[in-house]
Motif scaffolding. Structure first.
Motif, PDB file in Angstrom:
ATOM      1  N   LEU A 311       0.828  -1.207   0.000  1.00 20.34           N
ATOM      2  CA  LEU A 311       0.000   0.000   0.000  1.00 20.34           C
ATOM      3  C   LEU A 311       0.861   1.256   0.000  1.00 20.34           C
ATOM      4  O   LEU A 311       0.567   2.220  -0.724  1.00 20.34           O
ATOM      5  CB  LEU A 311      -0.934   0.003   1.210  1.00 20.34           C
ATOM      6  N   ARG A 312       1.924   1.263   0.793  1.00 19.33           N
ATOM      7  CA  ARG A 312       2.822   2.421   0.803  1.00 19.33           C
ATOM      8  C   ARG A 312       3.479   2.597  -0.563  1.00 19.33           C
ATOM      9  O   ARG A 312       3.622   3.729  -1.062  1.00 19.33           O
ATOM     10  CB  ARG A 312       3.888   2.262   1.890  1.00 19.33           C
ATOM     11  N   GLU A 313       3.860   1.512  -1.180  1.00 17.70           N
ATOM     12  CA  GLU A 313       4.510   1.575  -2.486  1.00 17.70           C
ATOM     13  C   GLU A 313       3.548   2.089  -3.556  1.00 17.70           C
ATOM     14  O   GLU A 313       3.895   2.950  -4.370  1.00 17.70           O
ATOM     15  CB  GLU A 313       5.022   0.186  -2.856  1.00 17.70           C
ATOM     16  N   LEU A 314       2.321   1.572  -3.539  1.00 14.99           N
ATOM     17  CA  LEU A 314       1.341   1.968  -4.546  1.00 14.99           C
ATOM     18  C   LEU A 314       0.985   3.444  -4.456  1.00 14.99           C
ATOM     19  O   LEU A 314       0.641   4.069  -5.470  1.00 14.99           O
ATOM     20  CB  LEU A 314       0.074   1.127  -4.402  1.00 14.99           C
ATOM     21  N   GLN A 315       1.097   4.025  -3.289  1.00 14.98           N
ATOM     22  CA  GLN A 315       0.743   5.427  -3.122  1.00 14.98           C
ATOM     23  C   GLN A 315       1.613   6.330  -3.981  1.00 14.98           C
ATOM     24  O   GLN A 315       1.219   7.455  -4.291  1.00 14.98           O
ATOM     25  CB  GLN A 315       0.856   5.821  -1.643  1.00 14.98           C
ATOM     26  N   GLY A 316       2.776   5.842  -4.391  1.00 21.94           N
ATOM     27  CA  GLY A 316       3.660   6.646  -5.232  1.00 21.94           C
ATOM     28  C   GLY A 316       3.782   6.131  -6.654  1.00 21.94           C
ATOM     29  O   GLY A 316       4.699   6.542  -7.378  1.00 21.94           O
ATOM     30  N   GLU A 317       2.876   5.244  -7.080  1.00 24.85           N
ATOM     31  CA  GLU A 317       3.026   4.613  -8.397  1.00 24.85           C
ATOM     32  C   GLU A 317       1.943   5.028  -9.378  1.00 24.85           C
ATOM     33  O   GLU A 317       0.848   5.460  -8.994  1.00 24.85           O
ATOM     34  CB  GLU A 317       3.021   3.087  -8.249  1.00 24.85           C
ATOM     35  N   CYS A 318       2.268   4.862 -10.659  1.00 25.45           N
ATOM     36  CA  CYS A 318       1.332   5.096 -11.752  1.00 25.45           C
ATOM     37  C   CYS A 318       0.788   3.753 -12.241  1.00 25.45           C
ATOM     38  O   CYS A 318       1.324   2.691 -11.902  1.00 25.45           O
ATOM     39  CB  CYS A 318       2.007   5.832 -12.901  1.00 25.45           C
ATOM     40  N   ILE A 319      -0.235   3.796 -13.067  1.00 25.76           N
ATOM     41  CA  ILE A 319      -0.844   2.553 -13.539  1.00 25.76           C
ATOM     42  C   ILE A 319       0.136   1.746 -14.382  1.00 25.76           C
ATOM     43  O   ILE A 319       0.106   0.509 -14.365  1.00 25.76           O
ATOM     44  CB  ILE A 319      -2.152   2.841 -14.313  1.00 25.76           C
ATOM     45  N   GLY A 320       1.031   2.433 -15.099  1.00 31.17           N
ATOM     46  CA  GLY A 320       2.060   1.699 -15.841  1.00 31.17           C
ATOM     47  C   GLY A 320       2.970   0.909 -14.928  1.00 31.17           C
ATOM     48  O   GLY A 320       3.394  -0.209 -15.252  1.00 31.17           O
ATOM     49  N   ASP A 321       3.268   1.466 -13.745  1.00 33.18           N
ATOM     50  CA  ASP A 321       4.098   0.764 -12.766  1.00 33.18           C
ATOM     51  C   ASP A 321       3.372  -0.465 -12.218  1.00 33.18           C
ATOM     52  O   ASP A 321       3.991  -1.515 -11.985  1.00 33.18           O
ATOM     53  CB  ASP A 321       4.447   1.700 -11.605  1.00 33.18           C
ATOM     54  N   VAL A 322       2.062  -0.336 -12.014  1.00 33.20           N
ATOM     55  CA  VAL A 322       1.275  -1.472 -11.532  1.00 33.20           C
ATOM     56  C   VAL A 322       1.330  -2.616 -12.534  1.00 33.20           C
ATOM     57  O   VAL A 322       1.520  -3.786 -12.165  1.00 33.20           O
ATOM     58  CB  VAL A 322      -0.189  -1.044 -11.278  1.00 33.20           C
ATOM     59  N   ILE A 323       1.164  -2.275 -13.805  1.00 34.30           N
ATOM     60  CA  ILE A 323       1.183  -3.312 -14.846  1.00 34.30           C
ATOM     61  C   ILE A 323       2.546  -3.991 -14.922  1.00 34.30           C
ATOM     62  O   ILE A 323       2.646  -5.213 -15.073  1.00 34.30           O
ATOM     63  CB  ILE A 323       0.798  -2.699 -16.201  1.00 34.30           C
ATOM     64  N   LEU A 324       3.608  -3.213 -14.790  1.00 35.49           N
ATOM     65  CA  LEU A 324       4.952  -3.767 -14.924  1.00 35.49           C
ATOM     66  C   LEU A 324       5.424  -4.502 -13.667  1.00 35.49           C
ATOM     67  O   LEU A 324       6.136  -5.504 -13.754  1.00 35.49           O
ATOM     68  CB  LEU A 324       5.948  -2.650 -15.255  1.00 35.49           C
TER      69      LEU A 324
END
Length: 451
Positions: A311-324
């Motif tokens: 959750l902490r990591e996702l707070q600073g990520e974009c959807i492209g980062d989620v996919i990768l």
């Protein structure tokens, strides 16, 4: 005050409907072709990386608290064509404006304002189109305005990647001669947590963007307005449609497109659990925790340390980062009892109440709304979109519901069955652009229709 461009709103002799409609189709086809080429080149990474987040995105210590007030502006370039083809003639600005949180606290929001550079292809005065973006992420760097200059935001030190998904819609409308404002939403660009799929805050950001655009254009609240959005943006458009009569009644809202709207958030989060972009569940949880801090200890009792870290990591990520980095995540891997997180949240009364508060459909829009949904959408379920149309129709709204019958292709991979209908329903011959132009032209629409 920026120079007002385009036709006067005074009465003029209009061409006959048939030639105007043919001209509209030709203009739209040319614009979409150019925009599609630009978008594809952006996805391929041709244009390069965007500049880092600069001081523009940090609000002053004090700023106007009136919703829609323009805090500051700054000229910006817009990438719209692959190298060698040449730039699209645009006049664009980064804008910071004031909106309100769900608790009525003033907050600075940023966005992109693209002024019109050609005659309006429809009838009547030139309109403004406010675009509610689809999911871009939760980090500040994912703000659409940061990707408009070069087509994408990329930083290899993150690494992080955010493509300008709204290039096509913004430039298609610009090709028709409309003014365009693309909001970044609360917490993207400007500091703070992006309260992903928070229906009230997304609606406020959209409606206050319209107010800011009216100030920038110098045309005032009588300016014809249409709202455009798909996926997260479809939910934001739908929320704006039903909140507009109470939150921004002065706006001259003529029509809304809510494509694949996130109307029943719980149904959507269950659908994406385990698919390509399942990490967006973390975006939603982070948004809840930002506005309901008492939820955190209850959640912490029920999730693993790995889940807290994610959750902490996702707070600073974009959807492209989620996919990768986090594709096909199942939330059963992150709960202590290995149940889906949505089931876990139902053990917490406060969480159940939060999910109920995100439901769209309890209020009645006064402007006509087009809702579109793919029967085989693997990301935003068809049934909850159709239910929204049914609820609104039952309360007296004017709704057109259209079903996209694209067959299932690689279920769970999001792109074919979620984004395929966006292209068809948004830009097709009888798509959302044509629907909204008809509303802006003042053409009547039946009370409720289901296709």
């Amino acid at each position: 005050m920026p120079r007002r461009s385009g036709r006067s709103s005074s009465t003029a002799v209009s061409p006959s409907p048939r030639p105007r409609r043919a001209r509209l189709r030709r203009t739209l086809a040319a614009g979409v072709t150019a925009c599609a080429g630009a978008a594809l080149s952006c996805v391929a990474g041709v244009p390069g990386t965007a500049a880092p987040i600069d001081d523009f995105y940090t609000p002053p210590a004090q700023f106007a608290t009136t919703p829609g007030a323009v805090v500051r502006t700054e000229p910006m370039p817009v990438f719209v064509a692959p190298p060698g083809i040449g730039p699209w003639p645009l006049s664009a600005q980064k804008v910071m404006y004031t909106s309100r949180t769900q608790d009525d606290v003033p907050v600075a929001v940023t966005g992109t304002y693209i002024d019109a550079t050609r005659p309006w292809a429809g009838a009547g005065p030139r309109p403004t189109i406010v675009i509610a973006p689809g999911t871009v992420g939760q980090g500040r760097q994912c703000a659409p305005s940061l990707a408009f200059a070069t087509g994408l935001y990329a930083d290899i030190t993150g690494p992080t990647l955010s493509v300008n998904q709204e290039a096509l819609s913004a430039l298609a409308w610009n090709a028709l001669g409309a003014r365009v404002f693309v909001t970044d939403y609360i917490g993207l660009g400007a500091p703070g947590v992006h309260t992903y799929v928070n229906r009230v805050e997304e609606a406020h950001a959209v409606l206050d963007a319209a107010r800011a655009a009216d100030t920038l254009s110098g045309t005032g609240s009588e300016t014809p307005l249409a709202i455009w959005g798909y996926s997260q943006g479809g939910g934001a458009s739908a929320a704006a449609a039903e909140l507009q009569p109470s939150y921004a009644p002065e706006l001259s809202l003529k029509g809304v497109w809510a494509g694949a709207p996130v109307a029943d958030l719980e149904a959507v989060l269950r659908q994406v659990d385990g698919n390509l972009i399942g990490g967006v569940i973390g975006f939603a949880l982070n948004g809840f925790l930002a506005r309901y801090p008492d939820l955190r200890p209850e959640l912490d009792k029920r999730i693993t340390p790995a889940a807290s870290g994610l959750l902490r990591e996702l707070q600073g990520e974009c959807i492209g980062d989620v996919i990768l980095e986090h594709p096909f995540q199942h939330t059963t891997d992150f709960s202590l009892d290995h149940r889906p997180l949505l089931d876990v949240l139902h053990d917490v009364p406060e969480a159940e109440d939060i999910l109920r508060q995100q439901r769209i459909g309890g209020l009645t829009p006064t402007a006509p709304v087009l809702i579109t949904s793919g029967r085989n959408d693997d990301t935003v379920p068809y049934g909850q979109a159709r239910q929204l149309a049914t609820e609104w129709c039952g309360s007296g709204a004017t709704v057109t519901f259209r079903t996209n019958e694209l067959p299932p292709i690689l279920p769970g991979f999001t792109i074919p069955n979620h984004f395929g209908p966006e292209l068809i329903d948004g830009y097709g011959a009888n798509g959302a652009i044509s629907y909204l132009v008809d509303r802006l032209d003042g053409k009547p629409v039946p009370g409720c229709t289901f296709d």
